[in-house]
Design an enzyme around this catalytic site. Structure first.
Site, PDB file in Angstrom:
ATOM      1  N   ASP A 136      99.168 -11.973  18.137  1.00 17.18           N
ATOM      2  CA  ASP A 136      99.409 -12.251  16.730  1.00 17.18           C
ATOM      3  C   ASP A 136     100.926 -12.485  16.583  1.00 17.18           C
ATOM      4  O   ASP A 136     101.693 -12.100  17.476  1.00 17.18           O
ATOM      5  CB  ASP A 136      98.942 -11.016  15.937  1.00 17.18           C
ATOM      6  CG  ASP A 136      99.483 -10.972  14.546  1.00 17.18           C
ATOM      7  OD1 ASP A 136      99.293 -11.955  13.823  1.00 17.18           O
ATOM      8  OD2 ASP A 136     100.113  -9.947  14.178  1.00 17.18           O
ATOM      9  N   ASP A 141      98.698  -6.219  14.985  1.00 19.44           N
ATOM     10  CA  ASP A 141      99.029  -5.008  14.219  1.00 19.44           C
ATOM     11  C   ASP A 141      98.101  -4.811  13.031  1.00 19.44           C
ATOM     12  O   ASP A 141      98.237  -3.831  12.296  1.00 19.44           O
ATOM     13  CB  ASP A 141     100.472  -5.096  13.683  1.00 19.44           C
ATOM     14  CG  ASP A 141     100.618  -6.172  12.620  1.00 19.44           C
ATOM     15  OD1 ASP A 141     100.091  -7.290  12.833  1.00 19.44           O
ATOM     16  OD2 ASP A 141     101.229  -5.902  11.573  1.00 19.44           O
TER      17      ASP A 141
HETATM   18  O1  LIG Z   1      99.342 -14.469   7.175  1.00 16.16           O
HETATM   19  C1  LIG Z   1     100.410 -14.773   7.717  1.00 16.16           C
HETATM   20  O2  LIG Z   1     101.194 -15.633   7.276  1.00 16.16           O
HETATM   21  C2  LIG Z   1     100.805 -14.108   8.997  1.00 16.16           C
HETATM   22  O3  LIG Z   1      99.724 -13.774   9.707  1.00 16.16           O
HETATM   23  P1  LIG Z   1      99.693 -13.161  11.185  1.00 16.16           P
HETATM   24  O4  LIG Z   1      99.833 -11.661  11.032  1.00 16.16           O
HETATM   25  O5  LIG Z   1      98.336 -13.604  11.605  1.00 16.16           O
HETATM   26  O6  LIG Z   1     100.815 -13.744  12.018  1.00 16.16           O
END
Ligand SMILES: O=C(O)COP(=O)(O)O
Length: 211
Positions: free
Chosen positions: A9, A166
């Protein structure tokens, strides 16, 4: 360990972009004549993609989402890395994972364009087998589309694939795609009852598990 595909992520796992996201949200709010939101409030709105962030950030107004979405990307893209930092150990850890025979990929709900620009800024994009953001596949996490795209790009079988994040979206997408999950505890997301296969307090601890 046998070679694995480790899908990361972005926000809350590799980078802390809360400062730039808060600043962009507040530039948008100012444009519409609204007062600023505080850092913690905006942080709690991150994780389900750009449109959700914008919608949640304007829930005290009657600004149409389409109007907001026509200007918000400009406000964010003009300042992607002023306050954004990598979490401790990421800069060294990503090359280390690759040099030890693993493959790494990125799956984020942030749109693909800024996600690639941010990894490029930090000198990390060359290490990634695939960088998949919101808009690159039909559905955001926790739908499994992005993991399936990473599997196609890498040719790796599911038994050797991990999703690391996370937030509950990262654990849920792993479950929905049938791959293993790992939670990093230093981010700002919430597990919301999902049980990861592994859990790490820091990025170096994660690297130590795989290398
Ligand atoms: O929703 C977002 O902009 C970030 O999302 P992510 O935690 O999947 O990187």
């Amino acid at each position: 360990m046998e070679s694995q595909l480790i899908i990361f992520d972005l926000d809350g796992t590799l980078i802390d972009a809360r400062g730039d996201l808060t600043a962009a949200v507040n530039r948008m709010r100012k444009h519409f004549g609204l007062g600023p939101l505080d850092f913690e409030t905006v942080s709690s709105y991150i994780g389900n993609g750009m449109a959700k962030l914008v919608e949640r950030s304007l829930q005290d107004s009657d600004i149409p989402l389409d109007d907001a979405m026509s200007i918000y990307p400009g406000f964010y893209y003009e300042d992607l890395t002023t306050h954004t930092v990598l979490y401790d150990g990421v800069k060294q850890g990503i090359p280390e994972l690759v040099q030890s025979g693993h493959r790494v990929a990125l799956l984020t709900n942030k749109p693909g364009g800024p996600s690639r620009a941010i990894l490029e800024h930090f000198g990390l994009s060359e290490f990634f087998t695939a960088i998949i953001g919101g808009g690159d596949v039909p559905n955001l996490k926790p739908e499994p589309d992005g993991i399936f795209r990473c599997l196609e790009c890498s040719g790796m079988e599911k038994a050797r694939v991990w999703m690391v994040g996370d937030h509950y979206t990262d654990l849920a997408v792993a479950e929905n795609a049938g791959v293993r999950s790992a939670l990093v505890e230093y981010g700002f997301g919430e597990a919301r009852g999902y049980k990861p296969d592994a859990q790490f307090a820091s990025f170096p601890e994660l690297v130590g598990y795989f290398v």
